[in-house]
Design an enzyme around this catalytic site. Sequence first.
Site, PDB file in Angstrom:
ATOM      1  N   VAL A  15      56.649 -70.875   7.432  1.00  0.00           N
ATOM      2  CA  VAL A  15      57.919 -70.517   8.074  1.00  0.00           C
ATOM      3  C   VAL A  15      59.058 -71.011   7.194  1.00  0.00           C
ATOM      4  O   VAL A  15      59.014 -72.152   6.716  1.00  0.00           O
ATOM      5  CB  VAL A  15      57.999 -71.216   9.460  1.00  0.00           C
ATOM      6  CG1 VAL A  15      59.369 -71.030  10.070  1.00  0.00           C
ATOM      7  CG2 VAL A  15      56.907 -70.702  10.393  1.00  0.00           C
ATOM      8  N   ASP A  46      55.641 -75.699   9.871  1.00  0.00           N
ATOM      9  CA  ASP A  46      54.924 -75.758   8.588  1.00  0.00           C
ATOM     10  C   ASP A  46      55.728 -74.926   7.594  1.00  0.00           C
ATOM     11  O   ASP A  46      55.786 -73.699   7.699  1.00  0.00           O
ATOM     12  CB  ASP A  46      53.516 -75.176   8.804  1.00  0.00           C
ATOM     13  CG  ASP A  46      52.666 -75.215   7.538  1.00  0.00           C
ATOM     14  OD1 ASP A  46      53.228 -75.334   6.437  1.00  0.00           O
ATOM     15  OD2 ASP A  46      51.428 -75.097   7.678  1.00  0.00           O
ATOM     16  N   HIS A  47      56.322 -75.604   6.650  1.00  0.00           N
ATOM     17  CA  HIS A  47      57.241 -74.899   5.756  1.00  0.00           C
ATOM     18  C   HIS A  47      56.510 -73.966   4.777  1.00  0.00           C
ATOM     19  O   HIS A  47      57.139 -73.199   4.058  1.00  0.00           O
ATOM     20  CB  HIS A  47      58.097 -75.913   4.985  1.00  0.00           C
ATOM     21  CG  HIS A  47      59.448 -75.385   4.595  1.00  0.00           C
ATOM     22  ND1 HIS A  47      59.774 -74.044   4.634  1.00  0.00           N
ATOM     23  CD2 HIS A  47      60.562 -76.015   4.163  1.00  0.00           C
ATOM     24  CE1 HIS A  47      61.017 -73.883   4.229  1.00  0.00           C
ATOM     25  NE2 HIS A  47      61.524 -75.064   3.935  1.00  0.00           N
ATOM     26  N   ARG A  48      55.203 -74.022   4.773  1.00  0.00           N
ATOM     27  CA  ARG A  48      54.461 -73.039   3.963  1.00  0.00           C
ATOM     28  C   ARG A  48      54.485 -71.678   4.649  1.00  0.00           C
ATOM     29  O   ARG A  48      54.440 -70.640   4.000  1.00  0.00           O
ATOM     30  CB  ARG A  48      52.998 -73.471   3.785  1.00  0.00           C
ATOM     31  CG  ARG A  48      52.829 -74.773   3.022  1.00  0.00           C
ATOM     32  CD  ARG A  48      51.390 -75.225   3.079  1.00  0.00           C
ATOM     33  NE  ARG A  48      50.908 -75.327   4.454  1.00  0.00           N
ATOM     34  CZ  ARG A  48      49.653 -75.503   4.798  1.00  0.00           C
ATOM     35  NH1 ARG A  48      48.723 -75.590   3.877  1.00  0.00           N
ATOM     36  NH2 ARG A  48      49.296 -75.604   6.068  1.00  0.00           N
ATOM     37  N   PRO A  80      53.390 -79.432   5.154  1.00  0.00           N
ATOM     38  CA  PRO A  80      54.754 -79.835   4.796  1.00  0.00           C
ATOM     39  C   PRO A  80      55.692 -79.581   5.978  1.00  0.00           C
ATOM     40  O   PRO A  80      55.980 -78.433   6.306  1.00  0.00           O
ATOM     41  CB  PRO A  80      55.109 -78.949   3.604  1.00  0.00           C
ATOM     42  CG  PRO A  80      54.001 -77.992   3.421  1.00  0.00           C
ATOM     43  CD  PRO A  80      52.985 -78.183   4.486  1.00  0.00           C
TER      44      PRO A  80
END
Length: 569
Positions: A545, A541-543, A365
């Site tokens: 960070v 990577d929004h998972r 993501p």
Amino acid sequence: MSEQEIKVPDLGGADEVEIIEITVSAGDSVEEEDPILTVESDKASVELPSPAAGKITKITVKVGDKVKEGDVVGMMEAASGGADEAQADDDVPAQDETKGGSDAKTEASESSGKKSDDTESKPRKAASGGGSRKEKVQVPDMGGSENVPIIEINVKEGDEVSEDDPLVTVESDKATMEIPSPFAGKIGKLLVAEGDKISQGDDLLEMTVSDAGEKEAEAEGDDGGSEKAEAKPEPSDQSDKQQKAAAPSAADRETTVEAELPAPGTKVHAGPAVRKIARELGADLTRVKGSGPKNRILKDDVHAYVKSQLKQAQAGGEVAAGGGSGIPGIKLPDFSQFGDITREPMSRMQIATANNMSRSWLNVPHVTQFDDADITDMETFRKGQKAAGEKRGSKLTPLPFLLKACAQALAELPQFNVALDMDKKEIVRKKYIHIGIAVDTPNGLMVPVIRNVDQKGLWELADEAMELAGKARDKKLKPNEMQGACFSITSLGGIGGTAFTPIVNAPEVAILGLSKAAMKPVWDGSQFQPRLMLPLSLSYDHRAVNGADAARFTARLSELLGDIRHLLL
Ligand code: CAO
């Protein structure tokens, strides 16, 4: 060992059935009851089990042949003890065999076919002159099978169904079949649940039968012999009628498993052995394209599907035209209809890049954080090093400064120096700082890696970046020179642009994109100052960070680049 014939056992009254799959070959060792072949009538598919343990010596039939009870389908050498038993089995009158419940070799609904003419009731005629009435639907004869588990309930309360619509799917250890609705009407209370074991005569559900349904039932004829309606088992894929597409050949199978997936929710048409294999291999049968008659899924289809999935995983999650990850592929038109075209094969690197990009894009993501760094002073310093660079045979571009600043930001914000192990639900924290640099080459994009950036000086980084970029362009990079990065930098600053959204080079969790620095008016509190601003585009990577950390990262980079003396601290 003694050789014996393998004969088609009692088929529950069915005259002729078609062989749709042969599961053994000459030389195969089998256990008693192992499936030898699968036959299919218009009512069900059934596996014919081996009469004994032993070795198959000959198969005398082929797929598509029609067989009936007593026909010889092959020969086998029964292991000692087995032959006698098998012979004994052969001698058992057919009628006894179907009555024999669990010992019956053709336990499927085939046997319900003819037998049902005598014993199974059809939908009864309308009991009233008009309106609707309540019916309780019962389990029909299932070819002698008892306590067959329901693997799927195909309707819910309130559903309108037509006559013959599947109500429930049951699966014995030898066959899968659907129990169709004996009426058109509305489903009332369900009297069974998935997993329940049912036998002939058990109550399945209640229905409100419509007039239309009654008329249909009447039109079909009725023996009027039963008060309660019994359904008649049907082949396991109700969608057969709708599936008009020709089944692909075995040769096409591997390429078509992904290309034309059944619509979600489509019922699968597969025998128990195939379902068992699919369960064991963890294959979702709704994703497998059947190549058998009426799109029936065969064992080979499951194997081909699993093979293609493995291949795809090994290729790095390749997203081919057919679409991996359950995403429909992009259909190409015939471009030549719009004008002249040429075609050329993609290079291995282009294929690898395409796969890597798709894999990252689909798995990660992405969010991109934008910022500007004031590099006016840094550029003054950098340009001041030109003579020194020429003396050393080096060139200091903005990149080494960026490498150094990123190394420091990674050390200070270690949540950017991780990998996510989603299988183990663990975060891998790296204690080293290796940074990849994207290099544009005539052959495509390559990302060599500079190791231990935090421990190297600006000149050393400049030299190494230049050397690696040169090797990349000359196709001289070794595999280990492209491995182990924690983070990547992709610089389009020498080319142009104001911002872009780079794709994270997974399993890294962030990548910094650099666009072309430009002079901009910056308000210093009392007036605008001309400052050289470097656009930063940090994709992450929004998972791994969160947005606040991403803003901190670019803010820290701006700070470090704004006054490079910070890099010394
Ligand atoms: N703003 C303004 N000018 C910049 C700049 C920036 N952000 N970055 C570099 N420049 C300047 C350099 O200073 C140099 O100018 P001078 O010759 O006057 O000093 C010029 O642009 C060319 O620099 P360079 O590209 O040769 O060197 P680099 O260290 O900046 O970059 C490398 C090296 C290998 C990263 C680069 O050559 C490259 O291949 N970039 C493309 C990467 C790419 O394709 N990324 C896309 C990935 S996603 O598809």
